[in-house]
Design an enzyme around this catalytic site. Structure first.
Site, PDB file in Angstrom:
ATOM      1  N   ARG A 256      67.986   2.089  68.778  1.00  0.00           N
ATOM      2  CA  ARG A 256      68.711   3.366  68.707  1.00  0.00           C
ATOM      3  C   ARG A 256      69.612   3.601  69.919  1.00  0.00           C
ATOM      4  O   ARG A 256      70.273   4.638  70.000  1.00  0.00           O
ATOM      5  CB  ARG A 256      67.715   4.515  68.518  1.00  0.00           C
ATOM      6  CG  ARG A 256      66.604   4.571  69.537  1.00  0.00           C
ATOM      7  CD  ARG A 256      65.503   5.533  69.109  1.00  0.00           C
ATOM      8  NE  ARG A 256      64.343   5.518  69.988  1.00  0.00           N
ATOM      9  CZ  ARG A 256      63.335   4.648  69.901  1.00  0.00           C
ATOM     10  NH1 ARG A 256      63.346   3.712  68.997  1.00  0.00           N
ATOM     11  NH2 ARG A 256      62.313   4.716  70.741  1.00  0.00           N
ATOM     12  N   GLU A 341      62.668   9.453  67.094  1.00  0.00           N
ATOM     13  CA  GLU A 341      62.004   8.157  67.229  1.00  0.00           C
ATOM     14  C   GLU A 341      61.625   7.927  68.694  1.00  0.00           C
ATOM     15  O   GLU A 341      60.682   7.204  68.999  1.00  0.00           O
ATOM     16  CB  GLU A 341      62.923   7.025  66.714  1.00  0.00           C
ATOM     17  CG  GLU A 341      62.178   5.734  66.416  1.00  0.00           C
ATOM     18  CD  GLU A 341      62.978   4.741  65.582  1.00  0.00           C
ATOM     19  OE1 GLU A 341      62.791   4.656  64.352  1.00  0.00           O
ATOM     20  OE2 GLU A 341      63.831   4.040  66.169  1.00  0.00           O
ATOM     21  N   HIS A 372      77.178  28.483  55.312  1.00  0.00           N
ATOM     22  CA  HIS A 372      77.077  28.883  53.918  1.00  0.00           C
ATOM     23  C   HIS A 372      75.868  28.251  53.247  1.00  0.00           C
ATOM     24  O   HIS A 372      75.791  28.164  52.021  1.00  0.00           O
ATOM     25  CB  HIS A 372      78.361  28.506  53.185  1.00  0.00           C
ATOM     26  CG  HIS A 372      79.543  29.241  53.753  1.00  0.00           C
ATOM     27  ND1 HIS A 372      79.917  30.480  53.305  1.00  0.00           N
ATOM     28  CD2 HIS A 372      80.368  28.930  54.790  1.00  0.00           C
ATOM     29  CE1 HIS A 372      80.965  30.891  54.020  1.00  0.00           C
ATOM     30  NE2 HIS A 372      81.243  29.971  54.925  1.00  0.00           N
TER      31      HIS A 372
HETATM   32  O1  F6P Z   1      62.714   2.040  61.982  1.00  0.00           O
HETATM   33  C1  F6P Z   1      62.303   1.220  63.001  1.00  0.00           C
HETATM   34  C2  F6P Z   1      63.378   0.382  63.568  1.00  0.00           C
HETATM   35  O2  F6P Z   1      62.773  -0.619  64.315  1.00  0.00           O
HETATM   36  C3  F6P Z   1      64.379   1.151  64.422  1.00  0.00           C
HETATM   37  O3  F6P Z   1      63.919   1.415  65.689  1.00  0.00           O
HETATM   38  C4  F6P Z   1      65.548   0.236  64.377  1.00  0.00           C
HETATM   39  O4  F6P Z   1      66.705   0.854  64.831  1.00  0.00           O
HETATM   40  C5  F6P Z   1      65.553  -0.102  62.909  1.00  0.00           C
HETATM   41  O5  F6P Z   1      64.188  -0.223  62.576  1.00  0.00           O
HETATM   42  C6  F6P Z   1      66.306  -1.324  62.531  1.00  0.00           C
HETATM   43  O6  F6P Z   1      65.782  -2.471  63.155  1.00  0.00           O
HETATM   44  P1  F6P Z   1      66.596  -3.810  63.206  1.00  0.00           P
HETATM   45  O7  F6P Z   1      67.850  -3.569  63.982  1.00  0.00           O
HETATM   46  O8  F6P Z   1      65.688  -4.783  63.899  1.00  0.00           O
HETATM   47  O9  F6P Z   1      66.894  -4.231  61.811  1.00  0.00           O
END
Ligand code: F6P
Length: 534
Positions: A256, A341, A372
């Site tokens: 993220r 997260e 709205h």
């Molecule tokens: O949902 C969990 C997660 O590991 C996230 O933290 C991450 O951004 C997403 O899945 C996608 O993961 P990847 O880039 O390894 O496909």
């Protein structure tokens, strides 16, 4: 820390219900409860915070050693303790090193990958790298979570600078998503980017396989029109993607937080390396501010402290992010991952229980649409929802300046209305002016009362440019970090997403009939039976 939390709660309790509007009898309040970083202004004066409350919050930040933790993060220390990793998304936007992880300077690798991405983007945009049918007209980025939300949000935000191929984002394993995206685009002029840090996320790999099958129907060598963004470079090779079109990054970049490096390739293809560079410049400027500004003038720290004041001290369970900027319409979804997260955790870094609530539920939609839809509850519901307004002073459509004036007026009006409210006397006067009287006047007036005293902050910036977008995103990243440090949690792992993934794996064969689902509960089995019967 327990004593400060106690003092903060006592401080807030005494002030609960006091008129926020009356705080502005002090003509200096707006200036004293707002701060600038570069040319953006963060106003947190429409809250119950006063000098003493802010002083307590700053003491909380000091006791949590926010500055030392911050310096450790920038220096490459392994602050993601549950995974034994450094946290260096800031290196992805740095200009120079050294930044050491395990004694190795990571910057030569970062700069080399950034240069490769820029050259690849230049060649794609110039048509020098092309598909079987000619220059790429479309790019399909397949990824999910951090490999989707950041670049999708930023591509939309930077639409005024879009001068490259159209970039589409496919994330959901629901076949409808890829089906609808691929419809109407030409496979012979489409570049597919598989974006996955782990290169094993089931949604992404399923969509990637589907895209490859789609392309194979018309393109002799579909792999030649694939690129990959990943930390698992070995898996991208096994998938048949030419290493020349693989852009790797290290495990010290959280999903993220990964928008600034290879995961941002879709953005770079859309707006070009120069604009992408400005986006990094803005983030770097915010990094510099975060590193050097004293806590009391530090925007990420103050945004975090106001968040903590509302969530952990006053006990409001949610916060709304309300961009009055249509091109930031994906910002709330992006922030949901970034904040929830990161700080949606009940166990502290030391393994003990969190002593205060975890990070709040983050949600929102762009204004004025939200007005709205759900603002009714924000104004008159029984729950208080602290609001974070985000607005540009200037739009991008000079011919539509009157739209923008209305937009800004609405944004400012909402924060004013939330604070000011409307008293019963005012509501009664309104009803009387409409000719109502007696019991009917009383009844109607009560419905028109706004309790007011509802807190909000406003972040205002000159215009949504690549530079400003970089500032905003880095501001929020650091805010999440500061909140995590103060709450005592690790903002950089995400164990809470694992259980559902494991159970989905075990349910897929039950749905296909390959397994009888022994050990599953009655509700789950009944739902499976319903789905199977149809
Ligand atoms: O949902 C969990 C997660 O590991 C996230 O933290 C991450 O951004 C997403 O899945 C996608 O993961 P990847 O880039 O390894 O496909």
């Amino acid at each position: 820390m327990a004593d400060i939390w106690h003092d903060l709660k006592a401080h807030a309790a005494v002030r609960e219900g006091r008129s926020m509007l009356s705080l502005f009898d002090d003509a200096g309040r707006a200036a004293r409860f707002s701060r600038r970083a570069g040319d953006m202004l963060f106003d947190f004066s429409k809250t119950q915070l006063d000098e003493a409350g802010l002083a307590l919050l700053l003491e909380l930040a000091r006791r949590a050693e926010v500055e030392a933790r911050r310096d450790a993060m920038f220096a490459g220390a392994k602050i993601n303790e549950t995974e034994g990793r450094a946290v260096l998304h800031t290196a992805l936007r740095a200009e120079a090193g050294p930044i050491l992880v395990d004694g190795q300077d990571v910057m030569p690798g970062v700069l080399a990958t950034r240069a490769r991405m820029a050259e690849f983007a230049r060649q794609v945009r110039a048509g020098e790298i092309a598909g079987a049918g000619g220059a790429y007209t479309d790019v399909v980025n397949i990824g999910i979570g951090g490999s989707d939300l950041g670049p999708a949000m930023a591509t939309l935000a930077l639409a005024p600078w879009q001068d490259g191929p159209r970039v589409h984002y496919v994330s959901n394993v629901d076949g409808a998503h890829i089906h609808d995206t691929l419809q109407g685009i030409d496979p012979t002029t489409t570049l597919v980017i598989v974006a996955s840090k782990t290169f094993s996320t089931i949604e992404t790999m399923t969509n990637a396989d589907t895209a490859r099958g789609w392309m194979a129907q018309t393109v002799a060598d579909p792999a030649a029109q694939f690129a990959a963004l990943s930390s698992a470079v070995d898996l991208t090779t096994a998938y048949g993607i030419d290493p020349a079109r693989v852009f790797g990054f290290e495990d010290w970049v959280g999903g993220r937080y990964s928008l600034w490096g290879p995961i941002g390739l879709g953005v770079m293809l859309a707006v070009g390396p120069a604009r992408f560079g400005e986006f990094l410049d803005g983030a770097r400027a915010m990094d510099e501010h975060f590193r050097t500004a004293p806590l009391s003038d530090n925007l990420p720290v103050l945004l975090a402290l106001v968040g903590i004041w509302h969530a952990q001290v006053q006990g409001h369970a949610t916060r709304a992010v309300l961009p009055y900027d249509q091109r930031l319409s994906r910002l709330p979804a992006y922030l949901q991952q970034l904040e929830m997260e990161s700080n949606g955790k009940r166990v502290a870094m030391d393994g003990g229980d969190l002593s205060v609530p975890s990070g709040p539920v983050v949600w929102g939609e762009p204004g004025t649409n939200g007005q709205h839809a759900f603002y009714q509850l924000i104004h008159q519901g029984t729950r208080v929802v602290p609001c974070e307004f985000i607005v540009a002073a200037k739009g991008h459509e000079p011919d539509l300046a009157h739209h923008h004036r209305l937009l800004v007026a609405n944004c400012l009006a909402q924060s004013e209305a939330l604070m000011r409210g409307r008293s019963l006397e005012e509501a009664r006067a309104l009803m009387a002016a409409k000719g109502l009287e007696g019991a009917e006047l009383d009844r109607q007036a009560r419905h028109r009362v706004f309790p007011g005293n509802r807190p909000s902050t406003t972040l205002i910036y000159p215009q949504l440019t690549p530079y400003v977008l970089g500032q905003i995103i880095a501001l929020y990243e650091h805010r999440v970090f500061v909140e995590g440090v103060i709450l005592g949690i690790n903002s950089f792992d995400q164990w809470g997403v694992e259980l559902g993934k494991e159970l989905a794996k075990s349910l897929e064969p039950v749905l296909s009939g390959a397994s009888d689902g022994a050990g599953k509960d009655g509700s789950t089995l009944a739902l499976v039976a319903f789905a199977q019967a149809r």
